[in-house]
Design a protein around this motif. Sequence first.
Motif, PDB file in Angstrom:
ATOM      1  N   UNK A 147       0.841  -1.192   0.000  1.00  0.00           N
ATOM      2  CA  UNK A 147       0.000   0.000   0.000  1.00  0.00           C
ATOM      3  C   UNK A 147       0.877   1.244   0.000  1.00  0.00           C
ATOM      4  N   UNK A 148       0.551   2.209  -0.858  1.00  0.00           N
ATOM      5  CA  UNK A 148       1.362   3.412  -0.969  1.00  0.00           C
ATOM      6  C   UNK A 148       1.145   4.305   0.251  1.00  0.00           C
ATOM      7  N   UNK A 149       2.232   4.883   0.724  1.00  0.00           N
ATOM      8  CA  UNK A 149       2.160   5.783   1.868  1.00  0.00           C
ATOM      9  C   UNK A 149       1.357   7.025   1.502  1.00  0.00           C
ATOM     10  N   UNK A 150       0.406   7.408   2.349  1.00  0.00           N
ATOM     11  CA  UNK A 150      -0.347   8.641   2.125  1.00  0.00           C
ATOM     12  C   UNK A 150       0.574   9.843   2.300  1.00  0.00           C
ATOM     13  N   UNK A 151       0.370  10.870   1.493  1.00  0.00           N
ATOM     14  CA  UNK A 151       1.182  12.079   1.577  1.00  0.00           C
ATOM     15  C   UNK A 151       0.320  13.242   2.061  1.00  0.00           C
ATOM     16  N   UNK A 152       0.988  14.355   2.373  1.00  0.00           N
ATOM     17  CA  UNK A 152       0.244  15.553   2.763  1.00  0.00           C
ATOM     18  C   UNK A 152      -0.671  16.007   1.636  1.00  0.00           C
ATOM     19  N   UNK A 153      -0.202  15.866   0.392  1.00  0.00           N
ATOM     20  CA  UNK A 153      -1.016  16.266  -0.755  1.00  0.00           C
ATOM     21  C   UNK A 153      -2.287  15.420  -0.827  1.00  0.00           C
ATOM     22  N   UNK A 154      -2.185  14.107  -0.505  1.00  0.00           N
ATOM     23  CA  UNK A 154      -3.355  13.229  -0.509  1.00  0.00           C
ATOM     24  C   UNK A 154      -4.391  13.714   0.490  1.00  0.00           C
ATOM     25  N   UNK A 155      -3.949  13.996   1.699  1.00  0.00           N
ATOM     26  CA  UNK A 155      -4.851  14.460   2.755  1.00  0.00           C
ATOM     27  C   UNK A 155      -5.429  15.827   2.398  1.00  0.00           C
ATOM     28  N   UNK A 156      -4.582  16.714   1.867  1.00  0.00           N
ATOM     29  CA  UNK A 156      -5.041  18.059   1.509  1.00  0.00           C
ATOM     30  C   UNK A 156      -6.124  17.999   0.440  1.00  0.00           C
ATOM     31  N   UNK A 157      -5.930  17.128  -0.565  1.00  0.00           N
ATOM     32  CA  UNK A 157      -6.913  16.992  -1.636  1.00  0.00           C
ATOM     33  C   UNK A 157      -8.242  16.478  -1.085  1.00  0.00           C
ATOM     34  N   UNK A 158      -8.186  15.524  -0.163  1.00  0.00           N
ATOM     35  CA  UNK A 158      -9.408  14.975   0.427  1.00  0.00           C
ATOM     36  C   UNK A 158     -10.152  16.024   1.250  1.00  0.00           C
ATOM     37  N   UNK A 159      -9.397  16.887   1.926  1.00  0.00           N
ATOM     38  CA  UNK A 159     -10.010  17.900   2.794  1.00  0.00           C
ATOM     39  C   UNK A 159     -10.405  19.161   2.030  1.00  0.00           C
ATOM     40  N   UNK A 160      -9.869  19.312   0.799  1.00  0.00           N
ATOM     41  CA  UNK A 160     -10.152  20.525   0.040  1.00  0.00           C
ATOM     42  C   UNK A 160      -9.440  21.738   0.585  1.00  0.00           C
TER      43      UNK A 160
END
Length: 358
Positions: free
Chosen positions: A5-18
Motif C-alpha cells: 500500500x502506498x504511503x499517504x502524503x500531505x497532498x493526498x490528505x489536503x486533496x481529500x479535505x479541500x
Amino acid sequence: MAAGRRRATLATVAASAGVSVATVSKVLNGRSDVAPATRALVLSLLAQHDYVAPPQRRGEPAASDTVEVEFDDDLNPYSTEIVQGAVEAGAELDASIVVSIRRSADRTGGWARGLVAAGRRALVAVTGELTGGQLGALSRARLPLVVIDPLNLPRTRVTSVGSTNFAGGLAATQHLLGLGHRRVAHLGGPATAACTQARLHGYRAAMEAAGVSVPPGYVRTAHFHYQDGVEGGAALFDLPEPPTAIFAGCDEIALGVLEAARARGLRVPEDLSIVGFDDTQIARMASPPLTTVRQPLREMGAVAVRTALRLAAGERIESHHVELATELVVRGSTAPVTTGDPTTGASAATRVDAAARG
C-alpha cells in the motif's frame, strides 16, 4: 500499513479535505492559525488515510518546502521588495526561501535538475527571459514555475504574477495632463518587455483621450537602470521642443531623469514634473520625493510563493496569470504648469527650452 500500500502524503490528505498542503502542515505542527472545523476535518482525514510522517534522521532538522526565488540581475530596491514579500509568505507557510542570481546564459541543461537535486520544490523567476528550452527543462524536471513581471515568454501557458501596468501608465499620464502639461514624454524600459508595452499603451491612451499629440522623439526605451534615466533625460532635453513632464518606466529611471534635470539647471517640479513607477524606497528618499505608480511588489512576491507551493502540492489554480492593482502616489516631483497658457504649458516650456540651449 499493509504491504504494497502506498504511503499517504500531505497532498493526498489536503486533496481529500479541500485545503492546501500548508494548512495540513499547520495542523500537524500544532499551529493555532487554523479554524477549529478545518482542524477537526484534517485530523479525521489524517487518521482515515493512516498518514505517517516520513522518518527523520537523528540530529537532522525537520524538512520543509523550499522555494528558489531567482533573479537575472543584481538585486536593487525593486527586487528587495519582492524578496521581502516572498520571505513573509514563506514564514507564513513554514517554507524556506532561497534567493539566487542567475543570468539567462547560466540556465543550461543541468540547471533545472540541479534545483531539484538541491531540494527545491518550486521556482519563482523574477523578470526573467525564459526560452522554450529552459521551460522544457523545468517541465522534464517536474519543477513548478511562477514568473513575476516577465520580460518575455514563449507562446506557452506559464503561470505568472504581475500588476495592472496599463492602468498604471494611464493614471500616471492622466495625472500629468491634469496638471496642465501637454508636452509629456515617456521614458520606458526594454521595448520587448510586456510591462513596458502595457505602460506605454496606457500613456498613449491617456494622450489620445486628451487630444494631445505625441511629438517625434517623445517615446524612448532602454533598460530599467538609473544611467538610462540620465542619458534618456538628456536626450529628451536636447529635442527642439523638450517636454515639460516625463513619465518614467521605473523609479530608477525617474531618479536618473532628476539628475539629468539638475545638470541642466532645471528645477523639479517648478520647471519639470516627473512620475516614476514601482514606489520603491528610493521614491520616498528622493529629493523631491517622487510621485510614482505604486506596484504592490511585496504582495507580488508573496502571491508568487503561495502559488508556487500550491503547484508543487498538485493543486489546481484558478488562473495562470494574476494582476494586482496599481495605485498613483502623489508626492513632490509633480506640480501644475506655473503660468501662461495651460494648453501649451508655455511658462515651463520656455524655461526648459532655455535650459536645453545651455
